[in-house]
Design an enzyme around this catalytic site. Sequence first.
Site, PDB file in Angstrom:
ATOM      1  N   LEU A   1     -89.778 -60.484  82.659  1.00  0.00           N
ATOM      2  CA  LEU A   1     -90.359 -60.830  81.348  1.00  0.00           C
ATOM      3  C   LEU A   1     -90.430 -62.352  81.216  1.00  0.00           C
ATOM      4  O   LEU A   1     -90.453 -62.886  80.108  1.00  0.00           O
ATOM      5  CB  LEU A   1     -89.521 -60.226  80.211  1.00  0.00           C
ATOM      6  CG  LEU A   1     -89.357 -58.705  80.266  1.00  0.00           C
ATOM      7  CD1 LEU A   1     -88.449 -58.218  79.138  1.00  0.00           C
ATOM      8  CD2 LEU A   1     -90.729 -58.019  80.192  1.00  0.00           C
TER       9      LEU A   1
ATOM     10  N   ASP B 255     -77.415 -55.932  89.472  1.00  0.00           N
ATOM     11  CA  ASP B 255     -77.527 -57.157  90.260  1.00  0.00           C
ATOM     12  C   ASP B 255     -76.721 -58.282  89.626  1.00  0.00           C
ATOM     13  O   ASP B 255     -76.908 -58.604  88.454  1.00  0.00           O
ATOM     14  CB  ASP B 255     -79.016 -57.568  90.315  1.00  0.00           C
ATOM     15  CG  ASP B 255     -79.237 -58.857  91.081  1.00  0.00           C
ATOM     16  OD1 ASP B 255     -79.036 -58.846  92.312  1.00  0.00           O
ATOM     17  OD2 ASP B 255     -79.605 -59.881  90.458  1.00  0.00           O
TER      18      ASP B 255
ATOM     19  N   GLN C  14     -85.797 -60.959  96.870  1.00  0.00           N
ATOM     20  CA  GLN C  14     -85.767 -61.047  95.401  1.00  0.00           C
ATOM     21  C   GLN C  14     -86.481 -62.321  94.944  1.00  0.00           C
ATOM     22  O   GLN C  14     -85.878 -63.383  94.854  1.00  0.00           O
ATOM     23  CB  GLN C  14     -84.313 -61.021  94.896  1.00  0.00           C
ATOM     24  CG  GLN C  14     -84.232 -60.883  93.390  1.00  0.00           C
ATOM     25  CD  GLN C  14     -82.811 -60.825  92.828  1.00  0.00           C
ATOM     26  OE1 GLN C  14     -82.516 -61.466  91.834  1.00  0.00           O
ATOM     27  NE2 GLN C  14     -81.942 -60.044  93.450  1.00  0.00           N
TER      28      GLN C  14
ATOM     29  N   TRP D  59     -77.254 -62.018  85.073  1.00  0.00           N
ATOM     30  CA  TRP D  59     -77.306 -63.476  84.987  1.00  0.00           C
ATOM     31  C   TRP D  59     -76.762 -63.978  83.643  1.00  0.00           C
ATOM     32  O   TRP D  59     -76.056 -64.972  83.560  1.00  0.00           O
ATOM     33  CB  TRP D  59     -78.763 -63.933  85.188  1.00  0.00           C
ATOM     34  CG  TRP D  59     -78.995 -65.400  85.114  1.00  0.00           C
ATOM     35  CD1 TRP D  59     -78.109 -66.405  85.417  1.00  0.00           C
ATOM     36  CD2 TRP D  59     -80.214 -66.036  84.733  1.00  0.00           C
ATOM     37  NE1 TRP D  59     -78.718 -67.617  85.246  1.00  0.00           N
ATOM     38  CE2 TRP D  59     -80.002 -67.419  84.828  1.00  0.00           C
ATOM     39  CE3 TRP D  59     -81.466 -65.573  84.332  1.00  0.00           C
ATOM     40  CZ2 TRP D  59     -80.997 -68.349  84.526  1.00  0.00           C
ATOM     41  CZ3 TRP D  59     -82.460 -66.485  84.042  1.00  0.00           C
ATOM     42  CH2 TRP D  59     -82.230 -67.868  84.139  1.00  0.00           C
ATOM     43  N   ARG D  60     -77.107 -63.260  82.579  1.00  0.00           N
ATOM     44  CA  ARG D  60     -76.732 -63.697  81.223  1.00  0.00           C
ATOM     45  C   ARG D  60     -75.504 -62.949  80.705  1.00  0.00           C
ATOM     46  O   ARG D  60     -75.243 -62.938  79.507  1.00  0.00           O
ATOM     47  CB  ARG D  60     -77.925 -63.451  80.270  1.00  0.00           C
ATOM     48  CG  ARG D  60     -79.212 -64.101  80.729  1.00  0.00           C
ATOM     49  CD  ARG D  60     -80.407 -63.653  79.887  1.00  0.00           C
ATOM     50  NE  ARG D  60     -81.675 -64.021  80.482  1.00  0.00           N
ATOM     51  CZ  ARG D  60     -82.288 -65.196  80.310  1.00  0.00           C
ATOM     52  NH1 ARG D  60     -81.752 -66.114  79.542  1.00  0.00           N
ATOM     53  NH2 ARG D  60     -83.452 -65.441  80.903  1.00  0.00           N
TER      54      ARG D  60
ATOM     55  N   TYR E 160     -73.384 -66.690  88.731  1.00  0.00           N
ATOM     56  CA  TYR E 160     -73.701 -66.324  87.344  1.00  0.00           C
ATOM     57  C   TYR E 160     -72.493 -66.573  86.441  1.00  0.00           C
ATOM     58  O   TYR E 160     -71.403 -66.061  86.695  1.00  0.00           O
ATOM     59  CB  TYR E 160     -74.162 -64.863  87.235  1.00  0.00           C
ATOM     60  CG  TYR E 160     -75.504 -64.595  87.869  1.00  0.00           C
ATOM     61  CD1 TYR E 160     -76.320 -65.634  88.316  1.00  0.00           C
ATOM     62  CD2 TYR E 160     -75.977 -63.295  88.028  1.00  0.00           C
ATOM     63  CE1 TYR E 160     -77.545 -65.388  88.907  1.00  0.00           C
ATOM     64  CE2 TYR E 160     -77.210 -63.037  88.621  1.00  0.00           C
ATOM     65  CZ  TYR E 160     -77.990 -64.088  89.065  1.00  0.00           C
ATOM     66  OH  TYR E 160     -79.201 -63.828  89.651  1.00  0.00           O
TER      67      TYR E 160
ATOM     68  N   GLY F 103     -82.973 -58.414  82.147  1.00  0.00           N
ATOM     69  CA  GLY F 103     -81.772 -59.199  81.854  1.00  0.00           C
ATOM     70  C   GLY F 103     -81.361 -59.209  80.399  1.00  0.00           C
ATOM     71  O   GLY F 103     -80.524 -60.019  80.002  1.00  0.00           O
TER      72      GLY F 103
ATOM     73  N   ASN G   7     -85.421 -65.650  96.785  1.00  0.00           N
ATOM     74  CA  ASN G   7     -86.088 -66.956  96.738  1.00  0.00           C
ATOM     75  C   ASN G   7     -86.440 -67.474  98.134  1.00  0.00           C
ATOM     76  O   ASN G   7     -86.516 -68.681  98.349  1.00  0.00           O
ATOM     77  CB  ASN G   7     -85.231 -67.986  95.990  1.00  0.00           C
ATOM     78  CG  ASN G   7     -84.919 -67.541  94.582  1.00  0.00           C
ATOM     79  OD1 ASN G   7     -85.832 -67.342  93.784  1.00  0.00           O
ATOM     80  ND2 ASN G   7     -83.653 -67.346  94.267  1.00  0.00           N
TER      81      ASN G   7
HETATM   82  N1  LIG Z   1     -82.417 -64.469  92.359  1.00  0.00           N
HETATM   83  C1  LIG Z   1     -82.516 -65.404  91.439  1.00  0.00           C
HETATM   84  O1  LIG Z   1     -82.583 -66.611  91.736  1.00  0.00           O
HETATM   85  C2  LIG Z   1     -82.540 -64.979  90.013  1.00  0.00           C
HETATM   86  C3  LIG Z   1     -82.847 -65.916  89.000  1.00  0.00           C
HETATM   87  C4  LIG Z   1     -82.879 -65.462  87.687  1.00  0.00           C
HETATM   88  C5  LIG Z   1     -82.605 -64.128  87.398  1.00  0.00           C
HETATM   89  N2  LIG Z   1     -82.284 -63.255  88.408  1.00  0.00           N
HETATM   90  C6  LIG Z   1     -81.980 -61.828  88.163  1.00  0.00           C
HETATM   91  O2  LIG Z   1     -82.939 -61.309  87.261  1.00  0.00           O
HETATM   92  C7  LIG Z   1     -82.268 -60.769  86.137  1.00  0.00           C
HETATM   93  C8  LIG Z   1     -83.126 -60.844  84.925  1.00  0.00           C
HETATM   94  O3  LIG Z   1     -83.441 -62.194  84.614  1.00  0.00           O
HETATM   95  P1  LIG Z   1     -83.810 -62.575  83.117  1.00  0.00           P
HETATM   96  O4  LIG Z   1     -82.666 -62.327  82.233  1.00  0.00           O
HETATM   97  O5  LIG Z   1     -84.440 -63.912  83.136  1.00  0.00           O
HETATM   98  O6  LIG Z   1     -84.939 -61.431  82.859  1.00  0.00           O
HETATM   99  P2  LIG Z   1     -85.997 -61.107  81.745  1.00  0.00           P
HETATM  100  O7  LIG Z   1     -85.823 -59.646  81.505  1.00  0.00           O
HETATM  101  O8  LIG Z   1     -87.301 -61.655  82.180  1.00  0.00           O
HETATM  102  O9  LIG Z   1     -85.561 -61.932  80.441  1.00  0.00           O
HETATM  103  C9  LIG Z   1     -84.499 -61.529  79.640  1.00  0.00           C
HETATM  104  C10 LIG Z   1     -84.476 -62.437  78.435  1.00  0.00           C
HETATM  105  O10 LIG Z   1     -85.546 -62.074  77.576  1.00  0.00           O
HETATM  106  C11 LIG Z   1     -85.041 -61.928  76.257  1.00  0.00           C
HETATM  107  N3  LIG Z   1     -85.843 -60.993  75.462  1.00  0.00           N
HETATM  108  C12 LIG Z   1     -86.456 -61.300  74.290  1.00  0.00           C
HETATM  109  N4  LIG Z   1     -87.081 -60.236  73.798  1.00  0.00           N
HETATM  110  C13 LIG Z   1     -86.867 -59.210  74.631  1.00  0.00           C
HETATM  111  C14 LIG Z   1     -87.271 -57.847  74.646  1.00  0.00           C
HETATM  112  N5  LIG Z   1     -88.023 -57.325  73.687  1.00  0.00           N
HETATM  113  N6  LIG Z   1     -86.880 -57.096  75.668  1.00  0.00           N
HETATM  114  C15 LIG Z   1     -86.121 -57.611  76.645  1.00  0.00           C
HETATM  115  N7  LIG Z   1     -85.708 -58.908  76.704  1.00  0.00           N
HETATM  116  C16 LIG Z   1     -86.072 -59.701  75.695  1.00  0.00           C
HETATM  117  C17 LIG Z   1     -83.629 -61.459  76.459  1.00  0.00           C
HETATM  118  O11 LIG Z   1     -82.891 -61.743  75.280  1.00  0.00           O
HETATM  119  P3  LIG Z   1     -81.866 -60.631  74.703  1.00  0.00           P
HETATM  120  O12 LIG Z   1     -80.700 -60.631  75.615  1.00  0.00           O
HETATM  121  O13 LIG Z   1     -81.557 -61.192  73.341  1.00  0.00           O
HETATM  122  O14 LIG Z   1     -82.595 -59.332  74.631  1.00  0.00           O
HETATM  123  C18 LIG Z   1     -83.186 -62.304  77.647  1.00  0.00           C
HETATM  124  O15 LIG Z   1     -82.774 -63.585  77.211  1.00  0.00           O
HETATM  125  C19 LIG Z   1     -80.966 -61.577  86.072  1.00  0.00           C
HETATM  126  O16 LIG Z   1     -79.966 -60.969  85.297  1.00  0.00           O
HETATM  127  C20 LIG Z   1     -80.612 -61.656  87.521  1.00  0.00           C
HETATM  128  O17 LIG Z   1     -80.030 -60.437  87.954  1.00  0.00           O
HETATM  129  C21 LIG Z   1     -82.256 -63.671  89.695  1.00  0.00           C
END
Ligand SMILES: NC(=O)c1ccc[n+]([C@@H]2O[C@H](COP(=O)([O-])OP(=O)(O)OC[C@H]3O[C@@H](n4cnc5c(N)ncnc54)[C@H](OP(=O)(O)O)[C@@H]3O)[C@@H](O)[C@H]2O)c1
Length: 303
Positions: free
Chosen positions: A214, A53, A182, A27-28, A58, A267, A161
Amino acid sequence: MRHTPDPGPRRLGSSDVAVGPIAYGCWRFAGTGVEAATAKIGTALDCGMTLVDTADIYGFDGSGGFGDAEVLLGRVLAGSPDLRDRMVLATKGGIRPGVPYDQSGDYLTTACEDSLRRLGVEHVDLYQVHRPDVLTHPEELAGTLRSLVDRGLTRLVGVSNFTPSHTRSLRAHLGDALVTTQPEWSALCLDPLDDGTLDLCTETGVTPLAWSPLAGGRLVSATPGDERVARVVEVLDDLAAVHGVDRATVALAWTSTHPAGAVPIVGTQRVDRIVSLAAAAQVRLDRTEWYRVLAASRGVPLP
Ligand SMILES: NC(=O)c1ccc[n+]([C@@H]2O[C@H](COP(=O)([O-])OP(=O)(O)OC[C@H]3O[C@@H](n4cnc5c(N)ncnc54)[C@H](OP(=O)(O)O)[C@@H]3O)[C@@H](O)[C@H]2O)c1
């Protein structure tokens, strides 16, 4: 019969496709160079995060960027073709900016074909419907998804969703061909536990892939003044000390402990964090530990 999720590979639904217990999400991902992107994907695969994924949306920022994350992943795969064979490649379609959801046969088929072109692959392993378009009859959607499989554009199909009732109505037409769902699932987002999504997974064998495990970083960079986050973080930190890992690792392990066997999709864009999060697959929380986090999230003692 398996009641407690194994730390090892998870099968996607009733298929023979197995993935690592933690997945990597894109996503990011858009916005960096190919070298940095290749390092993230390579590290994730080295750490056993074999499900990668992404989604056509994205990279979209409200006006442009649709497809950018897939294009970048496509460049990674073009530069390092060996990575494709090491991953279970998942993407999504069905969000159409300005509409906003479209799962009509014509649109979704074209969306899938466009994703393959951007990724530079002949097929993906999992094609997911990103958000429900309630104006498409589930029978039509099932027919479209079956035709993507029949044409060899994807091996498997899933949803994202979808409420349990959306999933059931689609499953009525797809049966076990629907292998994943998911939802957002974390210690701060309890919806799948409360709305029956995880129960539907244990009932049917559909594999839950947990997005934002997270809470998009809120569990690790706690917002000052948010009492609920502070309560959850305090318990996570206690458990992290007990298990000798960091807070993020415990938070991930929490999502995987439910018997539905969720695969959290992380992510982070930092290679060092990809490596440290992989340790979550080895952390087993006992009942007391797991319910302590739940009680902190609910903010009331469990009855
Ligand atoms: N189906 C959907 O509608 C949907 C919606 C949203 C997401 N997704 C999927 O879920 C995946 C993950 O989503 P997410 O990025 O929100 O997941 P997440 O793992 O909950 O959050 C990641 C974020 O947390 C930050 N972070 C801060 N401290 C961290 C640490 N110690 N360890 C790890 N992360 C830390 C990361 O920053 P840094 O990069 O600086 O570490 C990043 O911005 C997406 O890439 C996508 O594949 C799906």
